[in-house]
Structures are given as C-alpha cells and as structure tokens.
Scaffold this motif. Sequence first.
Motif, PDB file in Angstrom:
ATOM      1  N   THR A 121     -12.557   6.856   3.339  1.00  0.00           N
ATOM      2  CA  THR A 121     -11.724   5.891   4.058  1.00  0.00           C
ATOM      3  C   THR A 121     -10.543   5.574   3.149  1.00  0.00           C
ATOM      4  OG1 THR A 121     -13.703   4.891   5.047  1.00  0.00           O
ATOM      5  CG2 THR A 121     -11.641   3.646   5.194  1.00  0.00           C
ATOM      6  N   ILE A 122      -9.358   5.698   3.700  1.00  0.00           N
ATOM      7  CA  ILE A 122      -8.124   5.436   2.947  1.00  0.00           C
ATOM      8  C   ILE A 122      -7.428   4.221   3.536  1.00  0.00           C
ATOM      9  CG2 ILE A 122      -5.810   6.322   2.447  1.00  0.00           C
ATOM     10  CD1 ILE A 122      -7.027   9.119   2.431  1.00  0.00           C
ATOM     11  N   VAL A 123      -7.010   3.310   2.673  1.00  0.00           N
ATOM     12  CA  VAL A 123      -6.207   2.159   3.121  1.00  0.00           C
ATOM     13  C   VAL A 123      -4.768   2.409   2.703  1.00  0.00           C
ATOM     14  CG1 VAL A 123      -5.700  -0.291   2.730  1.00  0.00           C
ATOM     15  CG2 VAL A 123      -8.043   0.441   3.174  1.00  0.00           C
ATOM     16  N   TRP A 124      -3.850   2.188   3.652  1.00  0.00           N
ATOM     17  CA  TRP A 124      -2.432   2.449   3.415  1.00  0.00           C
ATOM     18  C   TRP A 124      -1.657   1.167   3.153  1.00  0.00           C
ATOM     19  CZ3 TRP A 124      -0.608   7.533   3.605  1.00  0.00           C
ATOM     20  CH2 TRP A 124      -1.556   8.465   4.028  1.00  0.00           C
ATOM     21  N   ASN A 125      -0.609   1.275   2.330  1.00  0.00           N
ATOM     22  CA  ASN A 125       0.255   0.125   2.079  1.00  0.00           C
ATOM     23  C   ASN A 125       1.002  -0.255   3.355  1.00  0.00           C
ATOM     24  OD1 ASN A 125       1.547  -1.854   0.460  1.00  0.00           O
ATOM     25  ND2 ASN A 125       3.383  -0.583   0.378  1.00  0.00           N
ATOM     26  N   ASP A 126       1.232  -1.530   3.539  1.00  0.00           N
ATOM     27  CA  ASP A 126       2.091  -1.968   4.631  1.00  0.00           C
ATOM     28  C   ASP A 126       2.900  -3.148   4.125  1.00  0.00           C
ATOM     29  OD1 ASP A 126       1.207  -4.730   5.837  1.00  0.00           O
ATOM     30  OD2 ASP A 126      -0.649  -3.657   5.495  1.00  0.00           O
ATOM     31  N   PRO A 127       4.076  -3.379   4.712  1.00  0.00           N
ATOM     32  CA  PRO A 127       4.968  -4.418   4.177  1.00  0.00           C
ATOM     33  C   PRO A 127       4.544  -5.835   4.555  1.00  0.00           C
ATOM     34  CG  PRO A 127       5.987  -3.350   6.070  1.00  0.00           C
ATOM     35  CD  PRO A 127       4.716  -2.606   5.803  1.00  0.00           C
ATOM     36  N   VAL A 128       3.554  -5.964   5.441  1.00  0.00           N
ATOM     37  CA  VAL A 128       3.209  -7.281   5.957  1.00  0.00           C
ATOM     38  C   VAL A 128       2.163  -8.018   5.127  1.00  0.00           C
ATOM     39  CG1 VAL A 128       2.209  -8.516   7.931  1.00  0.00           C
ATOM     40  CG2 VAL A 128       3.793  -6.607   8.310  1.00  0.00           C
ATOM     41  N   ASN A 129       1.072  -7.324   4.814  1.00  0.00           N
ATOM     42  CA  ASN A 129      -0.058  -8.023   4.214  1.00  0.00           C
ATOM     43  C   ASN A 129       0.174  -8.477   2.798  1.00  0.00           C
ATOM     44  OD1 ASN A 129      -2.134  -8.325   6.243  1.00  0.00           O
ATOM     45  ND2 ASN A 129      -2.094  -6.091   6.351  1.00  0.00           N
ATOM     46  N   LEU A 130      -0.183  -9.734   2.543  1.00  0.00           N
ATOM     47  CA  LEU A 130      -0.056 -10.317   1.211  1.00  0.00           C
ATOM     48  C   LEU A 130      -0.995  -9.601   0.257  1.00  0.00           C
ATOM     49  CD1 LEU A 130      -0.294 -14.103   2.179  1.00  0.00           C
ATOM     50  CD2 LEU A 130       1.784 -12.722   1.946  1.00  0.00           C
ATOM     51  N   GLN A 131      -0.536  -9.419  -0.991  1.00  0.00           N
ATOM     52  CA  GLN A 131      -1.372  -8.774  -2.001  1.00  0.00           C
ATOM     53  C   GLN A 131      -2.679  -9.549  -2.175  1.00  0.00           C
ATOM     54  OE1 GLN A 131       0.544  -7.834  -5.714  1.00  0.00           O
ATOM     55  NE2 GLN A 131       2.338  -6.928  -4.728  1.00  0.00           N
TER      56      GLN A 131
ATOM     57  N   ARG B  44      -7.463  -3.965  -8.644  1.00  0.00           N
ATOM     58  CA  ARG B  44      -7.048  -2.634  -9.069  1.00  0.00           C
ATOM     59  C   ARG B  44      -6.752  -1.753  -7.854  1.00  0.00           C
ATOM     60  NH1 ARG B  44      -8.538   2.569 -10.015  1.00  0.00           N
ATOM     61  NH2 ARG B  44     -10.492   2.311  -8.884  1.00  0.00           N
ATOM     62  N   LEU B  45      -7.648  -1.782  -6.871  1.00  0.00           N
ATOM     63  CA  LEU B  45      -7.464  -0.986  -5.658  1.00  0.00           C
ATOM     64  C   LEU B  45      -6.246  -1.467  -4.874  1.00  0.00           C
ATOM     65  CD1 LEU B  45     -11.137  -0.557  -4.437  1.00  0.00           C
ATOM     66  CD2 LEU B  45      -9.548   1.289  -4.990  1.00  0.00           C
ATOM     67  N   MET B  46      -6.067  -2.782  -4.805  1.00  0.00           N
ATOM     68  CA  MET B  46      -4.907  -3.333  -4.090  1.00  0.00           C
ATOM     69  C   MET B  46      -3.616  -2.846  -4.734  1.00  0.00           C
ATOM     70  SD  MET B  46      -2.324  -5.750  -4.512  1.00  0.00           S
ATOM     71  CE  MET B  46      -2.905  -6.882  -5.792  1.00  0.00           C
ATOM     72  N   LEU B  47      -3.568  -2.859  -6.059  1.00  0.00           N
ATOM     73  CA  LEU B  47      -2.362  -2.420  -6.772  1.00  0.00           C
ATOM     74  C   LEU B  47      -2.126  -0.924  -6.584  1.00  0.00           C
ATOM     75  CD1 LEU B  47      -2.678  -4.547 -10.049  1.00  0.00           C
ATOM     76  CD2 LEU B  47      -0.938  -4.766  -8.246  1.00  0.00           C
ATOM     77  N   LEU B  48      -3.224  -0.178  -6.469  1.00  0.00           N
ATOM     78  CA  LEU B  48      -3.115   1.261  -6.207  1.00  0.00           C
ATOM     79  C   LEU B  48      -2.461   1.479  -4.835  1.00  0.00           C
ATOM     80  CD1 LEU B  48      -4.033   3.562  -8.026  1.00  0.00           C
ATOM     81  CD2 LEU B  48      -6.157   3.684  -6.717  1.00  0.00           C
ATOM     82  N   VAL B  49      -2.936   0.732  -3.856  1.00  0.00           N
ATOM     83  CA  VAL B  49      -2.359   0.811  -2.506  1.00  0.00           C
ATOM     84  C   VAL B  49      -0.884   0.436  -2.556  1.00  0.00           C
ATOM     85  CG1 VAL B  49      -2.356  -0.234  -0.199  1.00  0.00           C
ATOM     86  CG2 VAL B  49      -4.516   0.343  -1.300  1.00  0.00           C
TER      87      VAL B  49
ATOM     88  N   HIS C 105       1.299   0.416  -5.140  1.00  0.00           N
ATOM     89  CA  HIS C 105       2.195   1.277  -5.919  1.00  0.00           C
ATOM     90  C   HIS C 105       2.190   2.737  -5.469  1.00  0.00           C
ATOM     91  CE1 HIS C 105       3.367  -1.885  -8.604  1.00  0.00           C
ATOM     92  NE2 HIS C 105       2.127  -2.135  -8.970  1.00  0.00           N
ATOM     93  N   GLU C 106       0.999   3.234  -5.067  1.00  0.00           N
ATOM     94  CA  GLU C 106       0.899   4.640  -4.684  1.00  0.00           C
ATOM     95  C   GLU C 106       1.096   4.850  -3.190  1.00  0.00           C
ATOM     96  OE1 GLU C 106       0.369   7.057  -7.102  1.00  0.00           O
ATOM     97  OE2 GLU C 106       0.631   5.332  -8.428  1.00  0.00           O
ATOM     98  N   GLY C 107       1.037   3.756  -2.426  1.00  0.00           N
ATOM     99  CA  GLY C 107       1.186   3.886  -0.985  1.00  0.00           C
ATOM    100  C   GLY C 107      -0.137   3.959  -0.256  1.00  0.00           C
ATOM    101  N   LYS C 108      -1.222   4.297  -0.978  1.00  0.00           N
ATOM    102  CA  LYS C 108      -2.538   4.385  -0.360  1.00  0.00           C
ATOM    103  C   LYS C 108      -3.596   4.462  -1.454  1.00  0.00           C
ATOM    104  CE  LYS C 108      -2.505   9.421  -0.191  1.00  0.00           C
ATOM    105  NZ  LYS C 108      -2.939  10.623   0.530  1.00  0.00           N
ATOM    106  N   ALA C 109      -4.859   4.242  -1.050  1.00  0.00           N
ATOM    107  CA  ALA C 109      -5.972   4.383  -1.990  1.00  0.00           C
ATOM    108  C   ALA C 109      -7.253   4.654  -1.220  1.00  0.00           C
ATOM    109  CB  ALA C 109      -6.135   3.111  -2.819  1.00  0.00           C
TER     110      ALA C 109
END
Lengths: 94, 156
Positions: A22-32, A52-57, A59-63
Amino acid sequence: MAQTAPETDLEQTLSWETPWVTIVWNDPVNLQQYVTWVFATYFGYSPAEAERLMLLVHHEGKAVVATGERSDMERHAEAMHDYGLWATVERGAS
Amino acid sequence: MIPWSRDGLELVARFTRVEATVLADLVEQSLRIIDDSVSAGPHSPRDPALARLLPTAYPDDDAAAEAFRSSTEGGLAARKVANAQIVLNTLHAGTVRLTPTDVQAWLRALTDLRLIIATRLGIEHDDDPGHGDEFLAEVYPWLGYLQGSMLEAMEA
C-alpha cells in the motif's frame, strides 16, 4: 537425513510470495501533523516512525506504508481514503 | 474562536455565531456533494472534488480500479456522510464539547471539507494558496487551523 527435494520451479514458487504494497501519496491539502497522526493511529507506528513515513511522503512524493496480501493492502487503501489520504495498491518490487 | 483544549477525554472550543454558521453551511454543502455521488448512476458526471474524496486505488489498472471502486465506494461515501452529520449535530455557537467519537468524526469531516475546497480553489501543489473564490480562499486556512488545533489538543 533430509532427502533431496524433487525438482521445483523456484521462480514459480517465489511468484506466489511476492507481497503487495500500500502506497500513500503526497497531497497539498493534508496537514503534516494529520498524516503523522493517521499513520500512528491506524497502523500503530511509533510517533517517530509515523513522522519518518510522513516526511518520506512529503519529500519523496510517496511512501510504502504496508506490505502483505493483496486483500489486506486494499483494506488499508480503503482505510486511508476514509481518512482523506490518497493510497494505491500494487505489487511490491520482487 | 477559542481553539480546542482538552478537558479529560473531551475536547472543548468556543465558536462565534458567524464561525458556527459558516462551518455548518460548508459541512452541509459537502454532505450533499458526497450524498449525491451515491444516488447518481455510474455514468453521471461527477463533481471533480469526488475524484479526490473517493480516489482510485489502481491508477494503472482499470479493471482492478473498477472492482475496488464498486466494492468500497458506497461504504466510504456513507461513512463520510455520517461524519459530516456528527459535525452538524455537535456544532453550534458558543462552547462546543466533543467526545472522543465526535473528535474522530470531526477530524475526518474537516479533511473532506478541505479536499473539496482545495479542488474548488485549484490547489495542486504544496504551498499553493489557490485562486478564485475569495471567501473559500479565506476559509481554507482557517479550517486547517481548526484541524491543527484539534490535533494539538489531543496530543496535549
């Protein structure tokens, strides 16, 4: 003493074992802070690991947030959508 | 408003009449958008916000995406509507007190609301303030503040 196993197709055997992810993708809406909270609350990650996972999402766009059986990965993706995150399911790298 | 604080297991905040009215109106609109998606047929044009509220799980596999969508979308939409309804049931001018269950619903409903507004404002990248509706452009960061305050209070 073990007997020599009959000839087996190792690749065939392993292909059944390739986990899904399961991959979670970065989006501009959700607060860190919100994403970190979701990872800790739903998956049970420690605060440090969730961050750590949140920062990966971020900075990398996904995790990758989970690996395992396809049905479980779909269940996690649906749960992420419940929280308003975007998650997708795919075969993990073999 | 007076931001969220913790009182035992509950969260408490104070809303002005204007804030409560604005928030209730927005949540009601979001509820209708999501509710309409359930009653609309599979080939009806969909509100673009729904693409983000009910996203695909398989962007590269149409068959798998459709299977996932048909088995999950109804439940997802119903739960999102239920969360919005809890907000409407608990929100009012003055002191608002939320149980842990209410808080879970509020957090999700606020996210859904932000997702819809971000779509309306054309927000596509991090740090994009969006453009278009001035009212929505002002409400959007306020909703972020509201949600952030809730998370801070929970971790206090």
